[in-house]
Design an enzyme around this catalytic site. Sequence first.
Site, PDB file in Angstrom:
ATOM      1  N   ASN A 172       9.411  -7.424  -2.447  1.00 34.69           N
ATOM      2  CA  ASN A 172       9.269  -6.560  -3.618  1.00 34.69           C
ATOM      3  C   ASN A 172      10.647  -6.163  -4.141  1.00 34.69           C
ATOM      4  OD1 ASN A 172       9.299  -5.120  -1.130  1.00 34.69           O
ATOM      5  ND2 ASN A 172       8.498  -3.280  -2.084  1.00 34.69           N
TER       6      ASN A 172
ATOM      7  N   GLU B 277      12.166  -3.414  -6.718  1.00 35.08           N
ATOM      8  CA  GLU B 277      11.843  -2.210  -7.497  1.00 35.08           C
ATOM      9  C   GLU B 277      12.907  -1.926  -8.550  1.00 35.08           C
ATOM     10  OE1 GLU B 277      11.084   0.843  -4.542  1.00 35.08           O
ATOM     11  OE2 GLU B 277       9.144  -0.067  -4.067  1.00 35.08           O
TER      12      GLU B 277
ATOM     13  N   CYS C 221       5.932  -6.967  -7.173  1.00 32.35           N
ATOM     14  CA  CYS C 221       5.484  -7.127  -5.784  1.00 32.35           C
ATOM     15  C   CYS C 221       6.008  -8.432  -5.173  1.00 32.35           C
ATOM     16  CB  CYS C 221       3.966  -7.166  -5.723  1.00 32.35           C
ATOM     17  SG  CYS C 221       3.158  -5.652  -6.237  1.00 32.35           S
TER      18      CYS C 221
ATOM     19  N   GLU D   6       4.399 -10.688  -3.528  1.00 32.65           N
ATOM     20  CA  GLU D   6       3.542 -11.866  -3.760  1.00 32.65           C
ATOM     21  C   GLU D   6       3.895 -12.548  -5.080  1.00 32.65           C
ATOM     22  OE1 GLU D   6       2.722  -8.753  -2.922  1.00 32.65           O
ATOM     23  OE2 GLU D   6       0.611  -8.620  -2.364  1.00 32.65           O
TER      24      GLU D   6
ATOM     25  N   CYS E  11      -2.131  -5.995  -4.408  1.00 29.91           N
ATOM     26  CA  CYS E  11      -2.608  -5.139  -5.504  1.00 29.91           C
ATOM     27  C   CYS E  11      -3.458  -5.984  -6.466  1.00 29.91           C
ATOM     28  CB  CYS E  11      -1.419  -4.506  -6.240  1.00 29.91           C
ATOM     29  SG  CYS E  11      -0.578  -5.608  -7.382  1.00 29.91           S
TER      30      CYS E  11
ATOM     31  N   CYS F 107      -1.585  -8.746  -8.428  1.00 34.09           N
ATOM     32  CA  CYS F 107      -1.237  -9.917  -7.602  1.00 34.09           C
ATOM     33  C   CYS F 107      -2.470 -10.758  -7.297  1.00 34.09           C
ATOM     34  CB  CYS F 107      -0.560  -9.479  -6.310  1.00 34.09           C
ATOM     35  SG  CYS F 107       1.118  -8.879  -6.576  1.00 34.09           S
TER      36      CYS F 107
HETATM   37  N1  THU Z   1       3.939  -3.917  -2.991  1.00 33.02           N
HETATM   38  C1  THU Z   1       4.065  -5.251  -2.776  1.00 33.02           C
HETATM   39  O1  THU Z   1       5.153  -5.820  -2.881  1.00 33.02           O
HETATM   40  N2  THU Z   1       2.961  -5.941  -2.440  1.00 33.02           N
HETATM   41  C2  THU Z   1       1.735  -5.389  -2.205  1.00 33.02           C
HETATM   42  O2  THU Z   1       0.822  -6.090  -1.851  1.00 33.02           O
HETATM   43  C3  THU Z   1       1.539  -3.946  -2.395  1.00 33.02           C
HETATM   44  C4  THU Z   1       2.686  -3.199  -2.941  1.00 33.02           C
HETATM   45  C5  THU Z   1       5.153  -3.151  -3.312  1.00 33.02           C
HETATM   46  C6  THU Z   1       5.275  -2.663  -4.720  1.00 33.02           C
HETATM   47  C7  THU Z   1       6.218  -1.499  -4.537  1.00 33.02           C
HETATM   48  O3  THU Z   1       7.561  -1.960  -4.545  1.00 33.02           O
HETATM   49  C8  THU Z   1       5.902  -0.960  -3.158  1.00 33.02           C
HETATM   50  O4  THU Z   1       5.211  -2.000  -2.501  1.00 33.02           O
HETATM   51  C9  THU Z   1       5.098   0.300  -3.146  1.00 33.02           C
HETATM   52  O5  THU Z   1       3.972   0.186  -3.926  1.00 33.02           O
END
Ligand code: THU
Length: 128
Positions: free
Chosen positions: A42, A44, A53, A55, A86, A89
């Site tokens: 991920n 941010e 994310c 994925e 999520c 994704c």
């Molecule tokens: N996140 C992912 O990378 N993948 C997931 O399946 C769920 C959430 C990340 C997004 C964000 O950077 C952090 O987790 C918190 O939501």
Amino acid sequence: MKEEGLIGAAIEARLKAYAPHSKFKVGAALLTEDGRIFTGCNVENSSYGLSICAERVAVVKAVSEGCTRFTDLVLVADCEGICTPCGACRQVLFEFNQNMNITMLNLRGGKLEATVRELLPEAFELDH
Ligand code: THU
């Protein structure tokens, strides 16, 4: 073994996560039909909605390298329960293979397995 290599790749990818805002690091590893592995973490942003994310990072890396046929994805996070993809994704993964096997792991031995179709029943499809 296919799964061990993928799991190791997802664990390693998680270490590269850029998650200064949530502090929640996620790693993903995507396996192509011809045996290639693409990883993602991920990433941010201070403007939170721009965060992406793990994925989707893996999918975008693969597609931009010409690979669109995926069989498996391993997702790793460090939480008490299991981190599942999520909704956004799930839809992106569905686009490429609704029968893709998704293995979701935490770092404490927890594991959940499902296909994309199981994670996203009645998904939107442009053709239907
Ligand atoms: N996140 C992912 O990378 N993948 C997931 O399946 C769920 C959430 C990340 C997004 C964000 O950077 C952090 O987790 C918190 O939501």
